[in-house]
Enzyme design. Structure first.
Site, PDB file in Angstrom:
ATOM      1  N   HIS A  86      -4.304   1.149   3.371  1.00  0.00           N
ATOM      2  CA  HIS A  86      -5.286   1.693   2.429  1.00  0.00           C
ATOM      3  C   HIS A  86      -6.659   1.038   2.617  1.00  0.00           C
ATOM      4  O   HIS A  86      -6.916   0.414   3.642  1.00  0.00           O
ATOM      5  CB  HIS A  86      -4.767   1.584   0.995  1.00  0.00           C
ATOM      6  N   GLU A 123      -3.089  -2.621  -4.392  1.00  0.00           N
ATOM      7  CA  GLU A 123      -2.399  -2.814  -3.114  1.00  0.00           C
ATOM      8  C   GLU A 123      -3.400  -3.057  -1.991  1.00  0.00           C
ATOM      9  O   GLU A 123      -3.166  -3.889  -1.100  1.00  0.00           O
ATOM     10  CB  GLU A 123      -1.538  -1.594  -2.791  1.00  0.00           C
ATOM     11  N   HIS A 178       1.794  -3.512   3.705  1.00  0.00           N
ATOM     12  CA  HIS A 178       1.824  -2.703   2.490  1.00  0.00           C
ATOM     13  C   HIS A 178       2.568  -3.404   1.358  1.00  0.00           C
ATOM     14  O   HIS A 178       3.195  -4.444   1.547  1.00  0.00           O
ATOM     15  CB  HIS A 178       2.520  -1.366   2.760  1.00  0.00           C
ATOM     16  N   GLU A 260       6.656  -3.367   3.879  1.00  0.00           N
ATOM     17  CA  GLU A 260       6.476  -3.217   2.433  1.00  0.00           C
ATOM     18  C   GLU A 260       6.924  -4.531   1.801  1.00  0.00           C
ATOM     19  O   GLU A 260       8.116  -4.814   1.698  1.00  0.00           O
ATOM     20  CB  GLU A 260       7.301  -2.048   1.904  1.00  0.00           C
TER      21      GLU A 260
END
Length: 296
Positions: A86, A123, A178, A260
């Protein structure tokens, strides 16, 4: 809950054990922490978007500068690309990031905003912080390290560009960082591996095996270093998940995985993810796994 953004001193990676033994040991001994695959693919690669004509508007951020010599170490001569998931400014550019891009087997949004803790820690901030820590750890071992972005562009990169950056760098390994946004009670990290995909511009046939090795070694070291357990809600307790719907993996021609690190929406995991000392451990676990893969 306020988050701690301080940076503890960087330590060098300790000597690594054989990956297979470590992964087998670690993945079966520890319980409880959080992470899962990002529900939407905001983590692949693309051109600067939109209206960019397919050429990149931003150069991946290398470390160090071309004139700054790298330290000599076990990763000298190796190139690692770190892909911070992101972008903190994506929220200001929802129209642009919603534009669909080609992921080889279909089309998907350029990028997403990512998730956040209930207290508002994004995040995208987490991924940049961990990526910076990971970069320094790898550099200390002599690796040439590039970031796909460093908050140096208004949004993105899009998922296809993220993949292209790793490909063009001829990276020995690419890791996309992430954190998940699942429900309360879902805890634990997991590593996403590329499935065997062939269609359009996607062909992962040459990287499936090497990416699986990279992912397994990162998972083993992540458990050992952070004390966090593999996800209790995805991956069947292995800490590994294979997917065919992520453009950043589908379009990669070099070994690549997504990590993640935990579930931002679970308060126990959020307490870890907002801790600077835990983020340093997360970076160390990834660095150890990458180094283990590259030296294996």
């Amino acid at each position: 809950m306020p988050y701690d953004d301080s940076v503890p001193p960087t330590r060098r990676a300790r000597p690594l054990l054989l990956a297979a033994a470590l992964a087998a040991l670690c993945l079966t001994t520890v319980a409880g922490c959080g992470g899962s695959p990002d529900p939407a693919d905001g983590t692949g690669a693309a051109s600067p978007r939109p209206g960019a004509g397919g050429s990149s508007s931003a150069t991946p951020t290398a470390s160090p500068s071309p004139t700054e010599p790298l330290p000599q170490g076990p990763l000298t001569g190796r190139t690692v690309v770190i892909d911070p998931g992101h972008n903190p400014r994506n929220r200001e550019h929802t129209k642009e990031i919603n534009e669909k891009v080609d992921i080889g087997t279909g089309r998907k949004e350029c990028d997403t905003t990512g998730t956040s803790t209930d207290a508002g820690y994004p995040e995208a901030r987490f991924t940049l912080d961990v990526s910076h820590r990971l970069r320094e750890l790898l550099r200390a071992q002599g690796a040439r390290v590039l970031l796909t972005h460093d908050e140096d562009r208004p949004f993105g990169p899009c998922i296809d560009e993220r993949a292209r950056i790793g490909n063009e760098a001829k990276a020995d390994a690419v890791v996309s960082v992430h954190a998940d946004g699942s429900t309360v009670g879902n805890r634990g990290f997991h590593v996403i591996l590329p499935a065997a995909v062939k269609g359009g511009g996607a062909d992962t046939s040459k990287i499936v095996k090497s990416s699986a090795d990279l992912g397994a070694r990162i998972a083993g070291h992540f458990v050992r270093t952070t004390g966090s357990a593999p996800s209790n809600y995805i991956g069947g307790g292995t800490g590994l998940d294979t997917r065919n719907d992520l453009g950043g993996l589908n379009l990669s021609t070099v070994p690549k995985v997504f990590v993640e690190c935990g579930n931002m929406r679970d308060p126990k995991d959020a307490a870890l993810l907002t801790s600077a000392s835990w983020r340093q451990k997360a970076a160390q676990g990834m660095a150890d796994g990458i180094a283990d893969h590259l030296k294996g």
